[in-house]
Scaffold this motif. Sequence first.
Motif, PDB file in Angstrom:
ATOM      1  N   ASP A 117     -22.026  -6.525  18.471  1.00 20.12           N
ATOM      2  CA  ASP A 117     -21.192  -7.305  20.037  1.00 20.12           C
ATOM      3  C   ASP A 117     -21.117  -7.215  21.287  1.00 20.12           C
ATOM      4  OD1 ASP A 117     -18.885  -8.538  21.296  1.00 20.12           O
ATOM      5  OD2 ASP A 117     -18.382  -6.565  21.687  1.00 20.12           O
ATOM      6  N   ALA A 118     -22.483  -5.512  21.416  1.00 19.85           N
ATOM      7  CA  ALA A 118     -22.437  -5.291  22.314  1.00 19.85           C
ATOM      8  C   ALA A 118     -24.697  -5.708  22.627  1.00 19.85           C
ATOM      9  CB  ALA A 118     -23.034  -3.633  22.784  1.00 19.85           C
ATOM     10  N   LEU A 119     -24.453  -5.703  21.343  1.00 23.47           N
ATOM     11  CA  LEU A 119     -26.306  -6.860  21.042  1.00 23.47           C
ATOM     12  C   LEU A 119     -26.141  -8.239  21.935  1.00 23.47           C
ATOM     13  CD1 LEU A 119     -27.635  -4.831  18.790  1.00 23.47           C
ATOM     14  CD2 LEU A 119     -28.107  -3.763  20.445  1.00 23.47           C
ATOM     15  N   GLY A 120     -25.221  -8.774  22.254  1.00 27.00           N
ATOM     16  CA  GLY A 120     -24.423 -10.066  22.016  1.00 27.00           C
ATOM     17  C   GLY A 120     -25.411 -11.004  20.524  1.00 27.00           C
ATOM     18  N   VAL A 121     -24.819 -10.484  19.271  1.00 26.34           N
ATOM     19  CA  VAL A 121     -25.978 -11.166  17.675  1.00 26.34           C
ATOM     20  C   VAL A 121     -24.697 -11.221  16.941  1.00 26.34           C
ATOM     21  CG1 VAL A 121     -27.727  -9.686  17.915  1.00 26.34           C
ATOM     22  CG2 VAL A 121     -25.815  -9.324  17.018  1.00 26.34           C
ATOM     23  N   GLU A 122     -24.774 -12.872  16.311  1.00 24.41           N
ATOM     24  CA  GLU A 122     -23.788 -13.526  15.284  1.00 24.41           C
ATOM     25  C   GLU A 122     -24.634 -12.393  14.188  1.00 24.41           C
ATOM     26  OE1 GLU A 122     -20.226 -14.543  14.105  1.00 24.41           O
ATOM     27  OE2 GLU A 122     -20.772 -14.614  16.295  1.00 24.41           O
ATOM     28  N   LEU A 123     -23.309 -11.521  13.230  1.00 27.66           N
ATOM     29  CA  LEU A 123     -23.711 -10.856  12.076  1.00 27.66           C
ATOM     30  C   LEU A 123     -23.788 -12.175  11.029  1.00 27.66           C
ATOM     31  CD1 LEU A 123     -22.874  -6.747  11.937  1.00 27.66           C
ATOM     32  CD2 LEU A 123     -25.341  -8.350  13.058  1.00 27.66           C
ATOM     33  N   ASP A 124     -24.209 -12.063   9.884  1.00 25.24           N
ATOM     34  CA  ASP A 124     -24.407 -12.643   8.763  1.00 25.24           C
ATOM     35  C   ASP A 124     -23.839 -11.783   7.697  1.00 25.24           C
ATOM     36  OD1 ASP A 124     -26.516 -14.817  10.146  1.00 25.24           O
ATOM     37  OD2 ASP A 124     -28.083 -13.098   9.019  1.00 25.24           O
ATOM     38  N   VAL A 162     -21.600  -8.186   6.660  1.00 23.07           N
ATOM     39  CA  VAL A 162     -21.676  -6.399   7.126  1.00 23.07           C
ATOM     40  C   VAL A 162     -21.253  -5.668   6.085  1.00 23.07           C
ATOM     41  CG1 VAL A 162     -20.306  -4.308   7.888  1.00 23.07           C
ATOM     42  CG2 VAL A 162     -20.716  -6.610   9.315  1.00 23.07           C
ATOM     43  N   ARG A 163     -22.394  -5.223   5.228  1.00 26.77           N
ATOM     44  CA  ARG A 163     -22.520  -4.224   3.434  1.00 26.77           C
ATOM     45  C   ARG A 163     -22.496  -3.368   3.844  1.00 26.77           C
ATOM     46  NH1 ARG A 163     -28.417  -7.037   2.083  1.00 26.77           N
ATOM     47  NH2 ARG A 163     -29.381  -5.292   3.539  1.00 26.77           N
ATOM     48  N   CYS A 164     -22.329  -2.391   2.653  1.00 29.89           N
ATOM     49  CA  CYS A 164     -22.080  -0.630   2.668  1.00 29.89           C
ATOM     50  C   CYS A 164     -23.139  -1.150   0.720  1.00 29.89           C
ATOM     51  CB  CYS A 164     -20.480  -0.094   1.912  1.00 29.89           C
ATOM     52  SG  CYS A 164     -20.610   1.051   1.876  1.00 29.89           S
ATOM     53  N   VAL A 165     -24.074   0.074   1.321  1.00 30.20           N
ATOM     54  CA  VAL A 165     -24.834   0.647   0.688  1.00 30.20           C
ATOM     55  C   VAL A 165     -24.270   2.702   0.454  1.00 30.20           C
ATOM     56  CG1 VAL A 165     -26.754   1.134  -0.538  1.00 30.20           C
ATOM     57  CG2 VAL A 165     -26.649  -0.887   0.968  1.00 30.20           C
ATOM     58  N   ALA A 166     -23.804   2.854  -0.825  1.00 29.29           N
ATOM     59  CA  ALA A 166     -24.389   4.184  -1.225  1.00 29.29           C
ATOM     60  C   ALA A 166     -24.791   5.193  -2.798  1.00 29.29           C
ATOM     61  CB  ALA A 166     -22.247   4.217  -1.381  1.00 29.29           C
ATOM     62  N   GLU A 167     -24.822   6.374  -2.160  1.00 25.14           N
ATOM     63  CA  GLU A 167     -25.650   7.255  -3.181  1.00 25.14           C
ATOM     64  C   GLU A 167     -24.895   8.460  -3.009  1.00 25.14           C
ATOM     65  OE1 GLU A 167     -29.567   8.011  -1.331  1.00 25.14           O
ATOM     66  OE2 GLU A 167     -30.210   5.301  -1.291  1.00 25.14           O
ATOM     67  N   PHE A 168     -25.174   9.108  -4.497  1.00 28.57           N
ATOM     68  CA  PHE A 168     -24.001  10.249  -4.876  1.00 28.57           C
ATOM     69  C   PHE A 168     -24.987  11.785  -5.502  1.00 28.57           C
ATOM     70  CE2 PHE A 168     -22.130   6.225  -4.628  1.00 28.57           C
ATOM     71  CZ  PHE A 168     -20.792   6.743  -4.167  1.00 28.57           C
ATOM     72  N   ALA A 169     -24.788  12.690  -4.579  1.00 23.54           N
ATOM     73  CA  ALA A 169     -25.119  13.987  -5.539  1.00 23.54           C
ATOM     74  C   ALA A 169     -24.434  14.250  -5.905  1.00 23.54           C
ATOM     75  CB  ALA A 169     -26.099  14.613  -4.218  1.00 23.54           C
ATOM     76  N   GLN A 170     -24.389  15.652  -6.898  1.00 25.56           N
ATOM     77  CA  GLN A 170     -23.345  15.784  -7.804  1.00 25.56           C
ATOM     78  C   GLN A 170     -24.025  17.680  -7.933  1.00 25.56           C
ATOM     79  OE1 GLN A 170     -24.329  16.260 -11.612  1.00 25.56           O
ATOM     80  NE2 GLN A 170     -25.947  15.393 -11.946  1.00 25.56           N
ATOM     81  N   TRP A 230     -23.753   2.062   6.411  1.00 30.71           N
ATOM     82  CA  TRP A 230     -23.031   0.583   6.506  1.00 30.71           C
ATOM     83  C   TRP A 230     -24.240  -0.619   7.608  1.00 30.71           C
ATOM     84  CZ3 TRP A 230     -18.460  -1.985   5.335  1.00 30.71           C
ATOM     85  CH2 TRP A 230     -17.787  -1.257   4.177  1.00 30.71           C
ATOM     86  N   GLN A 231     -24.214  -1.532   7.437  1.00 30.35           N
ATOM     87  CA  GLN A 231     -25.768  -2.145   7.553  1.00 30.35           C
ATOM     88  C   GLN A 231     -24.915  -3.865   8.299  1.00 30.35           C
ATOM     89  OE1 GLN A 231     -27.870  -2.533   4.478  1.00 30.35           O
ATOM     90  NE2 GLN A 231     -28.333  -0.515   4.363  1.00 30.35           N
ATOM     91  N   GLY A 232     -25.208  -4.132   9.542  1.00 33.90           N
ATOM     92  CA  GLY A 232     -25.145  -5.229  10.094  1.00 33.90           C
ATOM     93  C   GLY A 232     -25.996  -6.095   9.088  1.00 33.90           C
ATOM     94  N   ILE A 233     -26.095  -7.293   9.289  1.00 38.42           N
ATOM     95  CA  ILE A 233     -27.650  -8.082   8.040  1.00 38.42           C
ATOM     96  C   ILE A 233     -27.996  -9.420   9.335  1.00 38.42           C
ATOM     97  CG2 ILE A 233     -28.642  -9.170   6.223  1.00 38.42           C
ATOM     98  CD1 ILE A 233     -27.543  -6.089   6.020  1.00 38.42           C
ATOM     99  N   VAL A 234     -28.653  -9.719   9.777  1.00 37.36           N
ATOM    100  CA  VAL A 234     -29.279 -10.700  10.157  1.00 37.36           C
ATOM    101  C   VAL A 234     -30.498 -11.152   9.833  1.00 37.36           C
ATOM    102  CG1 VAL A 234     -29.908 -12.123  12.294  1.00 37.36           C
ATOM    103  CG2 VAL A 234     -28.195  -9.926  12.931  1.00 37.36           C
ATOM    104  N   GLY A 235     -30.654 -12.282   8.880  1.00 39.73           N
ATOM    105  CA  GLY A 235     -32.111 -12.956   8.513  1.00 39.73           C
ATOM    106  C   GLY A 235     -32.176 -12.060   7.147  1.00 39.73           C
ATOM    107  N   GLY A 236     -30.858 -11.345   6.701  1.00 39.27           N
ATOM    108  CA  GLY A 236     -31.799 -10.460   5.341  1.00 39.27           C
ATOM    109  C   GLY A 236     -32.060  -9.748   6.461  1.00 39.27           C
TER     110      GLY A 236
END
Length: 356
Positions: free
Chosen positions: A204-211, A213-221, A245-251
Amino acid sequence: MPNTYRVVQWTTGNVGKSALQAIAANPSLELVGCYAWSPEKAGRDAGELCGLAPLGVAATNDVDALLALKPDCVVYNPMWINVDELVRILSAGVNVVTTAAFITGHNLGEGRDRILEACREGNSTIFGSGISPGFAELLAIVSAMVCNRIDKVTVNEAADTTFYDSPETEKPVGFGQPIDHPELQAMAAKGTAVFGEAVRLVADALGVELDEVRCVAEFAQTTADLVMESWTIPAGCVAGVYISWQGIVGGNAVIDLNVRWRKGQTLEPDWKIDQDGWVIQIDGQPSVTTKVGFLPPPYFQAQSIADFMVLGHIMTAMPTINAIPAVVAAAPGIVTYNDLPLTLPRGVLHTAPKTT
């Protein structure tokens, strides 16, 4: 605008205690009430509940009595949002600042609509922040203000949380689960969903419309049992979490808000954390790097690891405390940093007495 804001403190847990202490010390704020979630706290002086001398304000679980005080603002610090509570407060015409995993409210589904309706009914406003997410994203927005082109905004948070004793908040994101648990990705996304709201704040601060919002996670033991103060993570279970957590525009991921948390010295893979804090990276013209760390002041008296954790509670509470005047003056509804003027640290400067 009033010179003094009448405030009700809602709960006195870890963050709530720091909030109440800050309210009591600030000449621009007047503590008029305190909500006690635990029955055994009802009737006790609010100062006693947060390690201060008596303040003359008794904690109570009588919500109607607190709302009848007609405070300017409720400082709402439970661990998790209760939509019914918020609707009751806001519809009564009382503004709210909160640290309870709330930035835009988009994770609440129909609950967000109920909150907006309560704001309309009560002509009231709600604002959510904290240190991260919240204040860290504000710093990212400010850091981007010198650029005439922005390609990507990244906020990296890194912390060794070995001595952060909060299983009730860490288990939901995967800590302590077997490394091959099939639901780890879903747990990480659900447990940190407020970062998705923070992605929307930056967009919103950047004035962009996101295609998307996705979440990617990795784990360590951990390769050996990791014994902590109140719980143990067995060998072969999650002791390190990386969540982006990523905001995606145009892939492309144009916004990346990520956290890397590790515990103990037997992590596999052995993620290195050089310094607890945040690195904000604005890729653009020019590219800007902002590093944020924190240390206790020289006069800080710590007897235990728990004492050091108080600094984190203070940093979580203060962005909302400092926002109270702006929130009271704001238009009704859900507001974010993008809607408020610069929130100022009024009433917190300590001036030592002059010596001769």
